[in-house]
Motif scaffolding. Structure first.
Motif, mmCIF file in Angstrom:
data_model
loop_
_atom_site.group_PDB
_atom_site.id
_atom_site.type_symbol
_atom_site.label_atom_id
_atom_site.label_comp_id
_atom_site.label_asym_id
_atom_site.label_seq_id
_atom_site.Cartn_x
_atom_site.Cartn_y
_atom_site.Cartn_z
ATOM 1 N N THR A 269 -75.818 -68.739 36.346
ATOM 2 C CA THR A 269 -76.897 -68.289 35.478
ATOM 3 C C THR A 269 -76.293 -67.766 34.188
ATOM 4 O OG1 THR A 269 -78.278 -67.688 37.378
ATOM 5 C CG2 THR A 269 -78.866 -66.741 35.252
ATOM 6 N N VAL A 270 -76.575 -68.441 33.089
ATOM 7 C CA VAL A 270 -75.984 -68.109 31.798
ATOM 8 C C VAL A 270 -76.521 -66.752 31.330
ATOM 9 C CG1 VAL A 270 -75.688 -68.866 29.409
ATOM 10 C CG2 VAL A 270 -75.820 -70.565 31.252
ATOM 11 N N PRO A 271 -75.661 -65.824 30.914
ATOM 12 C CA PRO A 271 -76.156 -64.533 30.435
ATOM 13 C C PRO A 271 -76.982 -64.713 29.160
ATOM 14 C CG PRO A 271 -73.814 -64.759 29.976
ATOM 15 C CD PRO A 271 -74.194 -65.906 30.855
ATOM 16 N N ASN A 272 -78.078 -63.965 29.056
ATOM 17 C CA ASN A 272 -78.978 -64.082 27.899
ATOM 18 C C ASN A 272 -78.461 -63.203 26.765
ATOM 19 O OD1 ASN A 272 -81.140 -65.021 26.458
ATOM 20 N ND2 ASN A 272 -82.623 -63.569 27.326
ATOM 21 N N SER A 273 -77.356 -63.644 26.191
ATOM 22 C CA SER A 273 -76.715 -62.909 25.106
ATOM 23 C C SER A 273 -76.163 -63.928 24.131
ATOM 24 C CB SER A 273 -75.593 -62.014 25.656
ATOM 25 O OG SER A 273 -74.998 -61.251 24.639
ATOM 26 N N ALA A 274 -76.615 -63.864 22.870
ATOM 27 C CA ALA A 274 -76.192 -64.846 21.872
ATOM 28 C C ALA A 274 -74.688 -64.774 21.661
ATOM 29 C CB ALA A 274 -76.931 -64.617 20.558
ATOM 30 N N ALA A 275 -74.043 -65.926 21.617
ATOM 31 C CA ALA A 275 -72.587 -65.964 21.451
ATOM 32 C C ALA A 275 -72.181 -67.297 20.868
ATOM 33 C CB ALA A 275 -71.899 -65.743 22.792
ATOM 34 N N SER A 276 -71.076 -67.283 20.166
ATOM 35 C CA SER A 276 -70.534 -68.525 19.607
ATOM 36 C C SER A 276 -69.094 -68.750 20.036
ATOM 37 C CB SER A 276 -70.605 -68.487 18.071
ATOM 38 O OG SER A 276 -69.862 -67.382 17.570
ATOM 39 N N LYS A 277 -68.542 -67.815 20.845
ATOM 40 C CA LYS A 277 -67.140 -67.918 21.260
ATOM 41 C C LYS A 277 -67.018 -67.802 22.782
ATOM 42 C CE LYS A 277 -65.240 -65.979 16.967
ATOM 43 N NZ LYS A 277 -64.391 -64.913 16.401
ATOM 44 N N ALA A 278 -67.872 -68.470 23.491
ATOM 45 C CA ALA A 278 -67.880 -68.371 24.951
ATOM 46 C C ALA A 278 -66.828 -69.305 25.557
ATOM 47 C CB ALA A 278 -69.254 -68.698 25.492
ATOM 48 N N ILE A 279 -66.223 -68.855 26.650
ATOM 49 C CA ILE A 279 -65.196 -69.623 27.368
ATOM 50 C C ILE A 279 -65.401 -69.383 28.862
ATOM 51 C CG2 ILE A 279 -62.719 -70.046 27.677
ATOM 52 C CD1 ILE A 279 -62.256 -68.394 25.109
ATOM 53 N N VAL A 280 -65.138 -70.388 29.665
ATOM 54 C CA VAL A 280 -65.092 -70.256 31.116
ATOM 55 C C VAL A 280 -63.660 -70.517 31.580
ATOM 56 C CG1 VAL A 280 -65.726 -71.420 33.272
ATOM 57 C CG2 VAL A 280 -67.497 -70.727 31.671
ATOM 58 N N GLU A 281 -63.196 -69.728 32.557
ATOM 59 C CA GLU A 281 -61.870 -69.938 33.145
ATOM 60 C C GLU A 281 -62.015 -70.104 34.653
ATOM 61 O OE1 GLU A 281 -58.366 -67.701 31.875
ATOM 62 O OE2 GLU A 281 -58.032 -67.138 33.981
ATOM 63 N N ALA A 282 -61.320 -71.081 35.219
ATOM 64 C CA ALA A 282 -61.286 -71.313 36.665
ATOM 65 C C ALA A 282 -59.847 -71.142 37.140
ATOM 66 C CB ALA A 282 -61.787 -72.712 37.005
ATOM 67 N N ARG A 283 -59.662 -70.349 38.214
ATOM 68 C CA ARG A 283 -58.328 -70.075 38.749
ATOM 69 C C ARG A 283 -58.270 -70.526 40.214
ATOM 70 N NH1 ARG A 283 -55.595 -66.361 35.339
ATOM 71 N NH2 ARG A 283 -54.041 -65.993 36.986
ATOM 72 N N TRP A 284 -57.124 -71.115 40.591
ATOM 73 C CA TRP A 284 -56.926 -71.598 41.961
ATOM 74 C C TRP A 284 -56.012 -70.646 42.715
ATOM 75 C CZ3 TRP A 284 -52.721 -73.213 44.939
ATOM 76 C CH2 TRP A 284 -53.027 -73.945 46.090
ATOM 77 N N SER A 285 -56.325 -70.402 43.981
ATOM 78 C CA SER A 285 -55.461 -69.574 44.826
ATOM 79 C C SER A 285 -55.432 -70.172 46.223
ATOM 80 C CB SER A 285 -55.956 -68.123 44.870
ATOM 81 O OG SER A 285 -57.243 -68.051 45.453
ATOM 82 N N TYR A 286 -54.456 -69.722 47.017
ATOM 83 C CA TYR A 286 -54.342 -70.211 48.392
ATOM 84 C C TYR A 286 -53.765 -69.108 49.261
ATOM 85 C CZ TYR A 286 -53.298 -73.245 52.350
ATOM 86 O OH TYR A 286 -53.269 -73.812 53.601
ATOM 87 N N GLU A 287 -54.401 -68.879 50.399
ATOM 88 C CA GLU A 287 -53.986 -67.837 51.346
ATOM 89 C C GLU A 287 -53.877 -66.479 50.663
ATOM 90 O OE1 GLU A 287 -50.449 -69.101 53.378
ATOM 91 O OE2 GLU A 287 -51.559 -70.471 54.664
ATOM 92 N N GLY A 288 -54.825 -66.229 49.761
ATOM 93 C CA GLY A 288 -54.877 -64.929 49.099
ATOM 94 C C GLY A 288 -53.878 -64.744 47.980
ATOM 95 N N ILE A 289 -53.086 -65.753 47.676
ATOM 96 C CA ILE A 289 -52.070 -65.628 46.626
ATOM 97 C C ILE A 289 -52.568 -66.312 45.359
ATOM 98 C CG2 ILE A 289 -49.737 -66.253 45.925
ATOM 99 C CD1 ILE A 289 -48.890 -66.065 48.814
ATOM 100 N N ASP A 290 -52.748 -65.523 44.297
ATOM 101 C CA ASP A 290 -53.088 -66.086 42.994
ATOM 102 C C ASP A 290 -51.795 -66.603 42.374
ATOM 103 O OD1 ASP A 290 -53.696 -66.644 40.369
ATOM 104 O OD2 ASP A 290 -54.922 -64.864 40.052
ATOM 105 N N ALA A 291 -51.662 -67.914 42.334
ATOM 106 C CA ALA A 291 -50.419 -68.527 41.875
ATOM 107 C C ALA A 291 -50.381 -68.710 40.360
ATOM 108 C CB ALA A 291 -50.234 -69.874 42.556
ATOM 109 N N ASN A 292 -51.327 -68.091 39.642
ATOM 110 C CA ASN A 292 -51.388 -68.200 38.191
ATOM 111 C C ASN A 292 -51.592 -69.650 37.755
ATOM 112 O OD1 ASN A 292 -51.590 -66.460 36.028
ATOM 113 N ND2 ASN A 292 -49.471 -66.741 35.390
ATOM 114 N N CYS A 293 -52.417 -70.351 38.518
ATOM 115 C CA CYS A 293 -52.775 -71.737 38.210
ATOM 116 C C CYS A 293 -54.224 -71.723 37.732
ATOM 117 C CB CYS A 293 -52.607 -72.603 39.448
ATOM 118 S SG CYS A 293 -53.123 -74.317 39.246
ATOM 119 N N TYR A 294 -54.476 -72.075 36.461
ATOM 120 C CA TYR A 294 -55.825 -71.928 35.918
ATOM 121 C C TYR A 294 -56.037 -72.879 34.743
ATOM 122 C CZ TYR A 294 -53.348 -69.073 32.445
ATOM 123 O OH TYR A 294 -52.480 -68.625 31.481
ATOM 124 N N ASP A 295 -57.315 -72.983 34.334
ATOM 125 C CA ASP A 295 -57.679 -73.767 33.145
ATOM 126 C C ASP A 295 -58.900 -73.130 32.503
ATOM 127 O OD1 ASP A 295 -57.423 -75.956 31.324
ATOM 128 O OD2 ASP A 295 -59.171 -76.874 32.273
#
Length: 563
Positions: A269-295
């Motif tokens: 659900t997109v927040p109802n706040s005007a913006a022009s510099k929005a970014i989404v980040e997705a991070r992958w982890s395995y067995e509870g370890i954040d391996a700093n793998c993201y985009d």
């Protein structure tokens, strides 16, 4: 006078003509120049295989490490040279990998195993120490992953003394038992026995996992309050995904959702706040370890106000810097050591986080865990100096930062080592000077001249030979037992007899003469088992003048000292 006036008038006319020829815009105030926003650079990070560095000490002994700092330190020492890269392994667990334990003996010989059963076996049989998980590899029968096999060679025991090891550990000498050589290329290694492939690895810094945000990818205009699908793809399936977003990177980040199944899509659900510099980040982890793998989104996307009450994102969600927003990854591979050389339990763990400010160590003997200590970021060991001898403690560790804490590591329980007190019989029944002892396999109770006593460990049978802490058989007959932690040597003295035995060595010295411990089975060696030094009973007792009789029906050993 008239000539002067005419000259002044001519000068004024020239000035008027010159001024009238200047364009109007040249006489206006210079406009203010506004510095443009810097272009958005999308952040993207993958997991790559990391090198296992190999060095050669004194031209005979190989060491291995994944730490570039440790590698540089080693190669800066006299007698230790760069011997290339043995292989590349994963720094974090992946859905198809297994742990690679780093087993070390005599502060020198390294050996790699990939199962808890193998780890426990070499600890018990050969006296190795578990120095933690070095990284993650692929099972040998999994041809779908890894692009190389790790081959193993072995060279047997020697009495060679290593000056490089002596310098490194500050010892007078350091004797080596054996050496393992690892490489991804099969070759003939002089004086080594080839033992075949052990598991699968990588031959280079291959990319092992990668995630890509497919939408919103950037350039879109979303409507506040609407539902959109965040989509991503990963190089390999499995693991978990955590999603974050910002409407202005300079103001921080907010959580969308965490620890999601890696399905490739999430309704947001997109927040109802005007913006022009929005970014989404997705991070992958395995067995509870954040391996700093993201985009992240490739470009900024915009949000326009939708139906409903607009919100002030910065006030409503209180965004944080990404490092503060992410809980540190839980530490793993917690181990504890308490033995004759290290009486107070020493804890070791693996640091899997990049944003911790410290680690909290918790302990319990009974009841609930309580905080024992907190140590600084990047520290991976702690000595429990308040532990009491004879007590058994359980430990666990978690990483913390200023905002959040990780989950706990594995728990480990450890009895604090206590030197056994053995009472030498003075006036027990029996002939004057004669001592009779009866030991039973896997039983702590034993007898000395008919008087029942209790050991803190049980005799065990290894390679068909009875092993026990020899002090229990040596003290009752008046022999002296001395442990040399530097050489990992046990010396037993009685009258004019001196026996010297080394952990892991099949040859002993009896009054200075090299003597096989078991001429029929060279695998019968002194070992360290459950932090106790176990020696072959028959060899020691008979060389001290005892007779030893095996009673198979009762699994007992009858030892008589006739003097």
């Amino acid at each position: 006078m008239k000539r002067i006036k005419n000259g002044i008038i001519s000068l004024i006319l020239i000035l008027l003509i010159f001024v009238s020829g200047i364009p109007a815009y040249a006489l206006e105030a210079r406009p203010q120049i506004t510095k443009p926003d810097l272009p958005f650079i999308s952040a993207h990070r993958v997991i790559k295989a990391e090198p296992v560095y190999r060095v050669l000490a004194d031209d005979k002994l190989h060491w291995y490490t994944t730490s570039a700092d440790e590698f540089n330190y080693w190669t800066g020492l006299k007698g230790i040279n760069n011997d290339g890269i043995a292989a590349y392994i994963s720094p974090v667990p992946l859905p198809y990998t297994v742990p690679m334990w780093n087993m070390v003996k005599n502060n020198a010989e390294q050996y790699f195993v990939t199962s808890e059963e193998s780890r426990d076996y070499v600890i018990g049989k050969y006296g190795y120490c578990d120095c933690g998980i070095m990284g993650y590899v692929v099972a040998l029968n999994d041809a779908a992953h890894g692009n190389a096999q790790l081959y193993q060679w072995y060279r047997g025991a020697t009495d060679y003394v290593y000056p490089a090891l002596a310098e490194l550990y500050g010892l007078d000498d350091n004797k080596w038992d054996a050496d393992h050589y690892y490489n991804t290329v099969v070759a003939s290694i002089s004086s080594y026995k080839y033992e075949g492939p052990q598991f699968r690895v990588w031959s280079d810094a291959s990319t092992l996992q990668e995630i890509d945000v497919l939408s919103p990818k950037g350039g879109e205009t979303l409507t506040g309050g609407s539902k959109v699908n965040i989509r991503w793809k990963t190089m390999i399936p499995g693991g978990n995904i955590s999603l974050y977003y910002t409407l202005n990177p300079s103001e921080g980040w907010s959580v969308i959702d965490e620890d999601l199944e890696n399905t490739g899509s999430y309704e947001w659900t997109v927040p109802n706040s005007a913006a022009s510099k929005a970014i989404v980040e997705a991070r992958w982890s395995y067995e509870g370890i954040d391996a700093n793998c993201y985009d992240q989104s490739d470009q900024y996307f915009s949000i326009k106000l939708g139906v409903g009450t607009p919100i002030n994102w910065a006030l409503a969600f209180k965004p944080l810097a990404m490092k503060a927003l992410l809980a540190p990854a839980a530490p793993s591979n917690l181990t504890a050591i308490s033995n004759l050389l290290q009486l107070k339990p020493m804890l070791y763990w693996q640091d899997n986080s990049t944003n911790e400010t410290g680690f909290v160590i918790e302990r319990k003997s009974t009841g609930s865990y309580e905080k024992l200590a907190q140590v600084a970021a990047d520290q991976t060991k702690y000595t429990d100096s308040s532990a009491e001898a004879g007590m058994t403690y359980s430990y666990r560790v978690k990483a913390v930062n200023n905002q959040l804490s990780s989950g706990y590591s594995n728990e480990v329980s450890k009895p604090v080592f206590k030197k056994p007190e053995i009472v030498i019989p003075q006036s027990e029944p029996g002939k004057a000077g004669q001592v009779n002892m009866v030991f039973t396999l896997d039983q702590r109770d034993y007898s000395v001249n008919g008087v029942t006593k209790t050991m803190d460990v049980s005799p065990v049978s290894l390679e068909g030979r009875t092993m026990l802490p020899i002090r229990f058989a040596a003290d009752p007959i008046g022999a002296e037992t001395v442990w040399n932690g530097t050489d990992r040597k046990v010396t037993v003295k009685l009258d004019k007899t001196t026996i010297e035995l080394w952990i892991g060595a099949g040859i002993a010295l009896v009054n200075g003469v090299s003597t096989p411990i078991d001429s029929e089975n060279p695998a019968v060696n002194p070992i360290i088992m459950n932090d106790r030094t176990m020696l072959p009973m028959r060899f020691v007792a008979e060389n001290l003048g005892c007779t030893v009789e095996w009673l198979p029906a009762s699994k007992q050993i009858n030892v008589n000292y006739p003097h």
